[in-house]
Design a protein around this motif. Structure first.
Motif, PDB file in Angstrom:
ATOM      1  N   GLU A  23       0.845  -1.182   0.000  1.00 13.79           N
ATOM      2  CA  GLU A  23       0.000   0.000   0.000  1.00 13.79           C
ATOM      3  C   GLU A  23       0.885   1.238   0.000  1.00 13.79           C
ATOM      4  O   GLU A  23       1.758   1.388   0.870  1.00 13.79           O
ATOM      5  CB  GLU A  23      -0.901   0.002   1.248  1.00 13.79           C
ATOM      6  CG  GLU A  23      -2.022  -1.012   1.188  1.00 13.79           C
ATOM      7  CD  GLU A  23      -3.145  -0.564   0.275  1.00 13.79           C
ATOM      8  OE1 GLU A  23      -4.024   0.181   0.729  1.00 13.79           O
ATOM      9  OE2 GLU A  23      -3.129  -0.962  -0.908  1.00 13.79           O
ATOM     10  N   ASP A  32       1.494   5.065   0.598  1.00 13.40           N
ATOM     11  CA  ASP A  32       0.971   6.207   1.357  1.00 13.40           C
ATOM     12  C   ASP A  32       1.496   7.488   0.738  1.00 13.40           C
ATOM     13  O   ASP A  32       2.692   7.782   0.810  1.00 13.40           O
ATOM     14  CB  ASP A  32       1.411   6.129   2.828  1.00 13.40           C
ATOM     15  CG  ASP A  32       0.624   5.089   3.597  1.00 13.40           C
ATOM     16  OD1 ASP A  32      -0.357   4.571   3.034  1.00 13.40           O
ATOM     17  OD2 ASP A  32       0.990   4.785   4.739  1.00 13.40           O
ATOM     18  N   HIS A  88      -0.522  13.424   3.940  1.00 13.66           N
ATOM     19  CA  HIS A  88       0.167  13.042   5.168  1.00 13.66           C
ATOM     20  C   HIS A  88      -0.508  13.629   6.413  1.00 13.66           C
ATOM     21  O   HIS A  88      -0.612  12.968   7.437  1.00 13.66           O
ATOM     22  CB  HIS A  88       1.626  13.493   5.098  1.00 13.66           C
ATOM     23  CG  HIS A  88       2.432  13.066   6.286  1.00 13.66           C
ATOM     24  ND1 HIS A  88       2.776  11.750   6.501  1.00 13.66           N
ATOM     25  CD2 HIS A  88       2.938  13.768   7.329  1.00 13.66           C
ATOM     26  CE1 HIS A  88       3.478  11.655   7.636  1.00 13.66           C
ATOM     27  NE2 HIS A  88       3.592  12.864   8.138  1.00 13.66           N
ATOM     28  N   ARG A 141      -7.781  10.621   5.994  1.00 12.82           N
ATOM     29  CA  ARG A 141      -7.054   9.726   5.103  1.00 12.82           C
ATOM     30  C   ARG A 141      -6.211   8.739   5.899  1.00 12.82           C
ATOM     31  O   ARG A 141      -6.142   7.554   5.565  1.00 12.82           O
ATOM     32  CB  ARG A 141      -6.166  10.556   4.164  1.00 12.82           C
ATOM     33  CG  ARG A 141      -5.310   9.758   3.193  1.00 12.82           C
ATOM     34  CD  ARG A 141      -6.166   8.891   2.269  1.00 12.82           C
ATOM     35  NE  ARG A 141      -5.347   8.109   1.370  1.00 12.82           N
ATOM     36  CZ  ARG A 141      -5.173   8.384   0.083  1.00 12.82           C
ATOM     37  NH1 ARG A 141      -5.772   9.426  -0.447  1.00 12.82           N
ATOM     38  NH2 ARG A 141      -4.427   7.612  -0.673  1.00 12.82           N
ATOM     39  N   ILE A 142      -5.576   9.205   6.970  1.00  8.60           N
ATOM     40  CA  ILE A 142      -4.760   8.316   7.802  1.00  8.60           C
ATOM     41  C   ILE A 142      -5.629   7.224   8.423  1.00  8.60           C
ATOM     42  O   ILE A 142      -5.262   6.040   8.435  1.00  8.60           O
ATOM     43  CB  ILE A 142      -4.045   9.133   8.896  1.00  8.60           C
ATOM     44  CG1 ILE A 142      -2.999  10.058   8.262  1.00  8.60           C
ATOM     45  CG2 ILE A 142      -3.380   8.203   9.917  1.00  8.60           C
ATOM     46  CD1 ILE A 142      -2.373  11.026   9.236  1.00  8.60           C
ATOM     47  N   ASP A 197      -6.676   4.748   5.711  1.00  6.20           N
ATOM     48  CA  ASP A 197      -5.571   3.847   5.354  1.00  6.20           C
ATOM     49  C   ASP A 197      -5.390   2.759   6.403  1.00  6.20           C
ATOM     50  O   ASP A 197      -5.121   1.593   6.075  1.00  6.20           O
ATOM     51  CB  ASP A 197      -4.279   4.645   5.212  1.00  6.20           C
ATOM     52  CG  ASP A 197      -4.242   5.476   3.933  1.00  6.20           C
ATOM     53  OD1 ASP A 197      -5.100   5.234   3.065  1.00  6.20           O
ATOM     54  OD2 ASP A 197      -3.374   6.351   3.814  1.00  6.20           O
ATOM     55  N   LYS A 200      -5.668  -1.359   5.808  1.00  8.40           N
ATOM     56  CA  LYS A 200      -4.602  -2.301   6.150  1.00  8.40           C
ATOM     57  C   LYS A 200      -5.098  -3.355   7.136  1.00  8.40           C
ATOM     58  O   LYS A 200      -4.758  -4.538   7.029  1.00  8.40           O
ATOM     59  CB  LYS A 200      -3.401  -1.551   6.721  1.00  8.40           C
ATOM     60  CG  LYS A 200      -2.691  -0.684   5.682  1.00  8.40           C
ATOM     61  CD  LYS A 200      -1.702   0.273   6.315  1.00  8.40           C
ATOM     62  CE  LYS A 200      -1.172   1.276   5.311  1.00  8.40           C
ATOM     63  NZ  LYS A 200      -0.344   2.323   5.907  1.00  8.40           N
ATOM     64  N   THR A 205       3.876  -1.395   3.795  1.00  5.11           N
ATOM     65  CA  THR A 205       3.603   0.021   3.534  1.00  5.11           C
ATOM     66  C   THR A 205       4.795   0.673   2.854  1.00  5.11           C
ATOM     67  O   THR A 205       5.940   0.464   3.247  1.00  5.11           O
ATOM     68  CB  THR A 205       3.283   0.765   4.845  1.00  5.11           C
ATOM     69  OG1 THR A 205       2.129   0.165   5.448  1.00  5.11           O
ATOM     70  CG2 THR A 205       2.994   2.232   4.586  1.00  5.11           C
ATOM     71  N   THR A 219       6.179   4.523   1.356  1.00  4.16           N
ATOM     72  CA  THR A 219       5.973   5.967   1.327  1.00  4.16           C
ATOM     73  C   THR A 219       6.834   6.615   0.240  1.00  4.16           C
ATOM     74  O   THR A 219       7.758   5.994  -0.288  1.00  4.16           O
ATOM     75  CB  THR A 219       6.322   6.608   2.681  1.00  4.16           C
ATOM     76  OG1 THR A 219       7.739   6.470   2.909  1.00  4.16           O
ATOM     77  CG2 THR A 219       5.557   5.950   3.815  1.00  4.16           C
TER      78      THR A 219
END
Length: 341
Positions: free
Chosen positions: A233, A235, A240, A245-246, A249, A253, A265, A267
């Motif tokens: 996934e 990010d 951020h 959104r966090i 996510d 997961k 994950t 980034t």
């Protein structure tokens, strides 16, 4: 049909499909190449300022390239079937598959596979007038590109296009997603980690407990190895600081983990670092039951630059135009000096 847009101009046009004022071309049964280049649509396209000049067109009759807005490519034989689309009654354009083949010589191998993923995906890169990505339906697919290149054996760079299509992936939703997938999946000789067999944004059905926890029945992991039940996934740094959104996510997961998938994950910061990306690749390989080579992967630095560098053809649609424009200027100067002599 009075005019057939081709080569770099066709490639640029297909990348802009989805923008206001850019008509999505429709396929035709025609294989014949028009003998003229006269079209009101050509003048309209030139006046929009979205396409680099000169505009490239294909004709079946030899013409002198005296215009500053048009450059003619002479081809007396018809293209293979499925090569010509229609913008309007007067103007045609070569197919997405043929446009990719025609510009493949201007691109490195990594860039070529990357734009194939773009054409087969749900996005187009931003341009000067629009910031961010443009959402649209796929223009083609990896299978269709490979099939067309097989039919077009007599065309220049058909073999290279066919080779690149083997590594193209459908259903991509962003350039960074494509970059991550190609860094992981391309073979060692091309600078990748050779973790093949992945799919992008493929819908999977969640388990009963995961559906109760997440309140959704399906998810589409960014990168997925379905047989090994391993997914990555990505990010995005753009969101951020977005709490919603966090949280979303995290739910994704957790739902994937409850459904029996190993989740890794990735980034933007990790992708920017060769050392961190190496750790991600080893983590994914461990979950897949694969072993990476101990020696440094040949060509990795070059591939990373092709996929991630600012101004690359994969991230900026103007980069290829600038490159091709410089080659056209060089060609024009050489013709001028030959005439002088």
């Amino acid at each position: 049909m009075k005019c057939l847009v081709s080569h770099i101009t066709a490639f640029e046009y297909w990348r802009l499909v989805g923008l206001p004022g850019i008509v999505r071309p429709l396929p035709t049964n025609s294989q014949a190449i028009p003998s003229s280049m006269e079209s009101g649509e050509i003048e309209r396209l030139a006046s929009m300022g979205l396409l680099s000049l000169p505009l490239h067109v294909a004709t079946s009759r030899k013409k002198k390239n005296e215009s500053q807005t048009c450059f003619c490519h002479y081809r007396p034989e018809p293209y293979p079937r499925g090569s010509i689309y229609r913008i309007d009654a007067e103007t045609g354009i070569v197919s997405p598959e043929l446009a990719l083949l025609q510009v493949s010589g201007e691109l490195s191998f990594g860039e070529l596979v990357g734009v194939m993923c773009e054409f087969s995906g749900y996005y187009s890169p931003s341009c000067r007038e629009f910031h961010g990505m443009i959402g649209r339906e796929p223009l083609t697919s990896a299978f269709r590109i490979a099939t067309y290149a097989e039919r077009a054996k007599g065309l220049h760079d058909a073999c290279r296009t066919r080779s690149a299509a083997k590594y193209a992936l459908d259903r991509a939703r962003s350039p960074m997603e494509v970059a991550a997938a190609l860094l992981l999946s391309l073979p060692y000789a091309r600078g990748g980690y050779a973790l093949s067999g992945m799919e992008l944004n493929n819908r999977i059905k969640l388990s009963v407990s995961a559906r109760k926890n997440s309140r959704v029945a399906f998810l589409e992991p960014d990168i997925l190895w379905p047989s090994a039940r391993v997914c990555i996934e990505y990010d995005s740094a753009e969101f951020h600081g977005d709490e919603y959104r966090i949280a979303n996510d995290a739910r994704r997961k957790n739902a994937l983990a409850l459904s029996g998938y190993d989740v890794v994950t990735l980034t933007k910061e990790q992708m920017a670092s060769a050392f961190e990306m190496d750790k991600i690749a080893h983590c994914a390989a461990r979950h897949l039951g694969a072993r990476l080579r101990a020696e440094r992967i040949r060509g990795q630095k070059g591939l990373r630059h092709e996929l991630l560098a600012r101004g690359s053809a994969l991230k900026d649609e103007r980069a290829l135009s600038d490159r091709a424009g410089q080659r056209f200027e060089d060609y024009s100067k050489s013709v001028f000096w030959r005439q002088r002599k």
